[in-house]
Scaffold this motif. Structure first.
Motif, short mmCIF file in Angstrom:
data_model
loop_
_atom_site.label_atom_id
_atom_site.label_comp_id
_atom_site.label_asym_id
_atom_site.label_seq_id
_atom_site.Cartn_x
_atom_site.Cartn_y
_atom_site.Cartn_z
N ASN A 201 22.14 85.47 45.20
CA ASN A 201 23.34 85.68 46.02
C ASN A 201 22.98 86.31 47.36
O ASN A 201 23.58 86.00 48.38
N VAL A 202 21.99 87.20 47.33
CA VAL A 202 21.52 87.82 48.57
C VAL A 202 20.88 86.77 49.47
O VAL A 202 21.19 86.67 50.66
N ARG B 221 21.29 83.56 49.47
CA ARG B 221 22.30 82.61 49.93
C ARG B 221 23.11 83.17 51.09
O ARG B 221 23.43 82.47 52.04
N TYR B 222 23.44 84.46 50.98
CA TYR B 222 24.25 85.09 52.03
C TYR B 222 23.50 85.12 53.36
O TYR B 222 24.05 84.84 54.41
N ILE B 223 22.21 85.43 53.32
CA ILE B 223 21.50 85.70 54.57
C ILE B 223 20.79 84.46 55.15
O ILE B 223 20.48 84.42 56.33
N SER B 224 20.56 83.43 54.32
CA SER B 224 19.69 82.33 54.77
C SER B 224 20.46 81.17 55.39
O SER B 224 21.56 80.83 54.96
N ALA C 257 21.28 76.25 53.08
CA ALA C 257 21.49 77.20 51.98
C ALA C 257 22.71 76.85 51.13
O ALA C 257 22.62 76.78 49.90
N GLU C 258 23.85 76.63 51.78
CA GLU C 258 25.06 76.38 51.02
C GLU C 258 24.95 75.11 50.19
O GLU C 258 25.32 75.06 49.02
N LEU D 237 18.64 77.31 37.93
CA LEU D 237 18.56 78.59 38.64
C LEU D 237 19.95 78.99 39.14
O LEU D 237 20.40 80.12 38.98
N ALA E 103 22.13 80.11 36.42
CA ALA E 103 21.77 81.38 35.78
C ALA E 103 22.28 82.59 36.56
O ALA E 103 22.12 83.72 36.13
N ILE E 104 22.89 82.35 37.72
CA ILE E 104 23.44 83.47 38.49
C ILE E 104 24.71 83.95 37.81
O ILE E 104 25.57 83.15 37.45
N ALA E 105 24.84 85.26 37.68
CA ALA E 105 26.05 85.81 37.09
C ALA E 105 27.24 85.51 38.00
O ALA E 105 27.10 85.47 39.22
N ALA E 106 28.39 85.34 37.40
CA ALA E 106 29.60 85.05 38.17
C ALA E 106 29.99 86.28 38.99
O ALA E 106 29.54 87.38 38.72
N ASP E 107 30.83 86.09 39.99
CA ASP E 107 31.35 87.21 40.76
C ASP E 107 32.05 88.17 39.80
O ASP E 107 33.00 87.78 39.13
#
Lengths: 347, 354
Positions: free
Chosen positions: A230-231, A233-236, A253-254, A268, A271-275
């Motif tokens: 998430n980090v 994705r936000y910055i790249s 990125a998006e 991958l 596997a990211i946890a939901a908000d």
């Protein structure tokens, strides 16, 4: 593309990427016995190509052992590559000697995960920041100290902190000092190797904001390595996904995160946890198995032993990067190469 | 609600003695964990969450419980002597840590360490213990469990080591499992595997879990209830879904807002919390969060807020609730990228010597 034989002046190639990495390889020998015979190789980086444009942030993601930190050290020439090319501003740096590299180093700096352990505890903040200025022969004495004060101001600290010691700062403040030091020589590329990973959530957001502010103000390019997707994705602007020493997917990125084209990127992203603000209760997609060792990579596609969509070709043939959408997206997966002659319906 | 909680932490205070005198790392913490319930304790570094977990098992290195009770099954553990505590540890309450490499013994094989844990609390033969060890390794999803008995910790991956730790923790079917940042050192795909494993085993063994974490994503995924720590105190607690969807304490709201998530607008800054987590020795007067709080007013700087009881089994430590509660707590909005950044806060040492 510019002819590889000529040393290209940056001004002569407008629009060329700031950094261009082509077929980069790094193998570490595995030695054994008294005579340290080489019995094999860890293929830490196994043919990686990507570019970083001026003012662009490229995120590098992958599990531990995927080779992302080795890539960071290779592009900065903290490690010498086994093969391949790294061009900075059109100039080949892969074969340069340490002496030839020194003047280039001011253009490329790194921010580490744990700033406090990368500082000498007996050095004041002033010395921590002015050291690269002196090493590069840019400035010294009062001039360097003034620059250090200016840099502290830039990262949200104050010139009053110059005579303090590293232990007097919290983790977030220490990382601001790490960024100030990296910026001292006015670099054009900053490699952030897990630079926000050890920070508390509330402070991590401050440092991410700072990095983005500095990018806008100074026109910096970032190679941003982090395990928190998430980090990244936000910055790249763009993301490269690594698996066992290879980039298996890259693109905006998006697009990469919302519509992954490679099965590994899909697992991958899944596997990211939901908000958490949705209240939870959702479970993640769980992929089986673990990444194999880079000393003994599987044949064919490196992901095929864990891939839910693997077919016979995947175990024998290494997939080449194939176009996978707009914005120069590529993915290295045989599924994208299904034609009437070689393909079979898999999905 | 559960009739009698399995674990009751009641007004717990933990003190550490340092060269500069005692410091209080945990300042009056109370919460409960019911049988088979999963309760997450969430907070940033220095919030006292790990110290609280260690205090439950009396594993405080250099620290002591200076006040309060830790009742397990109605019985206070605080006054127990080391020998009596050893019977509780591993048997009734087991613990797993962030870094399995430091809690596994590098000199002994995995099999030896599981067998040792079993034989410490149960009268079983070595052979039976070995069979049980294979069974446990199989349950925690270790590939090729029988062969793995002979492996040493350094021969395993991080995820496999954590599986071994879980196998040891479950060896004596504890009623409470304390997991301190069990997935923090792991990659995201392995984290998902381990959380799934913990969830499955918890059901099978009917074990309650106290999960200590800094990760709100992990909380959302696993916990029935959440207890939010800040500066050695509980600032908010309640059922997970309600707390995360509708936080009542400004700290909880701000913490949730500061996490980058898939919908974070790239053209805006992240709504960071200004300043840094306060040092133990340097706790602000009044509400401990007040110097960083976007909603603080004058009273917050000198009045210590009590824990207010809110509807739905929730509590929150904020003066906003004084007039009968329920006032809307909102996280500060994300400023545009061009706006001034949240300040780094004063260095933690500025108050020294005053």
């Amino acid at each position: 593309m510019a002819s590889p034989a000529t040393q290209v002046d940056p001004a002569a190639t407008p629009g060329a990427p700031l950094m261009e990495v082509t077929d980069l390889v790094k193998h570490f020998p595995i030695t054994k016995g008294l005579l340290r015979r080489t019995v094999g190789h860890v293929r830490a980086v196994d043919g990686v190509s990507f570019t970083i444009g001026a003012g662009e942030t490229v995120g590098l993601v992958g599990e531990s052992g995927s080779g992302k930190s080795t890539v960071a050290r290779l592009v900065l020439r903290l490690l010498g590559p086994t093969a391949g090319s790294v061009k900075f501003d059109g100039r080949e740096i892969a074969g340069l000697s340490q002496r030839e590299l020194t003047p280039l180093r001011r253009n490329m700096q790194i921010v580490f995960q744990d700033p406090v352990s990368s500082f000498d505890p007996r050095m004041t903040i002033s010395s921590v920041i002015t050291e690269p200025l002196e090493a590069q022969g840019i400035s010294s004495g009062k001039q360097a100290r003034d620059r250090a004060a200016e840099l502290l101001d830039l990262v949200g600290l104050s010139g009053r902190d110059l005579d303090k010691y590293p232990h007097q700062f919290s983790g977030g403040q220490a990382q601001r000092i790490g960024i100030a030091r990296a910026l001292a020589t006015n670099p054009r590329l900053l490699v952030c190797d897990e630079a926000v990973s050890a920070l508390d959530v509330s402070v991590q957001a401050q440092v991410l904001n700072l990095l983005r502010k500095l990018q806008v103000e100074l026109g910096l390019s970032y190679l941003f390595i982090a395990h928190d997707l998430n980090v990244v994705r936000y910055i790249s602007d763009r993301i490269c996904v690594m698996y066992l020493g290879r980039i298996i997917e890259q693109g905006p990125a998006e697009a990469v995160m919302t519509d992954p084209q490679h099965p590994y990127t899909r697992t991958l992203a899944g596997a990211i946890a939901a908000d958490p603000r949705t209240g939870g209760g959702t479970r993640r997609v769980v992929v089986r198995g673990e990444m194999p060792s880079p000393s003994n990579p599987p044949s064919g596609c490196p992901f095929h032993p864990r891939c839910p969509q693997a077919f016979d070709r995947c175990s024998t043939e290494v997939p080449a990067p194939l176009p996978a959408g707009e914005g120069g997206r590529t993915a290295s997966c045989h599924l994208l190469d299904i034609t009437p002659t070689n393909g079979k319906a898999v999905r | 609600m559960h009739p009698q909680p399995l674990l009751e932490v009641d007004d717990l205070h933990v003190e550490f003695s340092t060269a500069d005198g005692p410091v209080e790392a945990v300042a009056g913490v109370s919460f409960t964990v019911g049988a088979e319930e999963t309760v997450a304790v969430v907070g940033e570094s220095g919030s006292g969450k790990s110290v609280t977990a260690l205090a439950v098992l009396k594993l405080l290195d250099g620290g002591r419980i200076s006040r309060g009770q830790v009742r397990f099954d109605g019985k206070d553990l605080a006054p127990l002597n080391p020998k009596a505590m050893r019977k509780v540890r591993g048997n009734d309450i087991a613990m797993i840590f962030q870094d399995p490499m430091t809690s596994l013994d590098p000199l002994y094989s995995v099999g030896h360490q599981i067998v040792e844990a079993l034989r410490l609390h149960r009268r079983v033969t070595k052979r039976a213990a070995r069979e049980r060890a294979v069974e446990l390794l199989e349950q925690v999803g270790m590939p090729d469990p029988r062969r793995r008995l002979a492996s040493y910790p350094h021969q395993l991956s991080g995820g496999q080591r954590q599986r071994v730790m879980i196998a040891i923790a479950l060896a004596c079917s504890p009623r409470l499992l304390i997991a301190d940042e069990p997935t923090t050192a792991l990659d995201v795909t392995i984290e998902a595997q381990i959380l799934e494993l913990l969830h499955d085993l918890q059901r099978e063994y009917r074990t309650a879990m106290l999960l200590v974490t800094h990760d709100m994503g992990v909380v959302a995924e696993t916990a029935d209830r959440v207890v939010v720590f800040y500066g050695g105190q509980v600032v908010e607690q309640g059922p997970t879904a309600q707390v995360l969807r509708n936080p009542q304490h400004p700290y909880t709201a701000a913490l949730l807002a500061a996490i980058p998530h898939p919908d974070s607008a790239k053209e805006r800054q992240l709504p960071a919390i200004p300043g840094a987590v306060p040092a133990l020795r340097d706790m602000p007067a009044g509400c401990r969060f007040n110097p960083r709080c976007a909603m603080a007013w004058e009273a917050c700087t000198h009045e210590v807020p009590p824990l207010y009881e809110l509807p739905g089994g929730r509590t929150s430590r904020c003066l906003l609730h004084r007039e009968g509660g329920g006032s809307a707590v909102v996280a500060p909005p994300a400023p545009p990228l061009s706006a001034e950044l949240a300040p780094a806060g004063p260095p933690l040492t500025t108050r020294k010597g005053i």
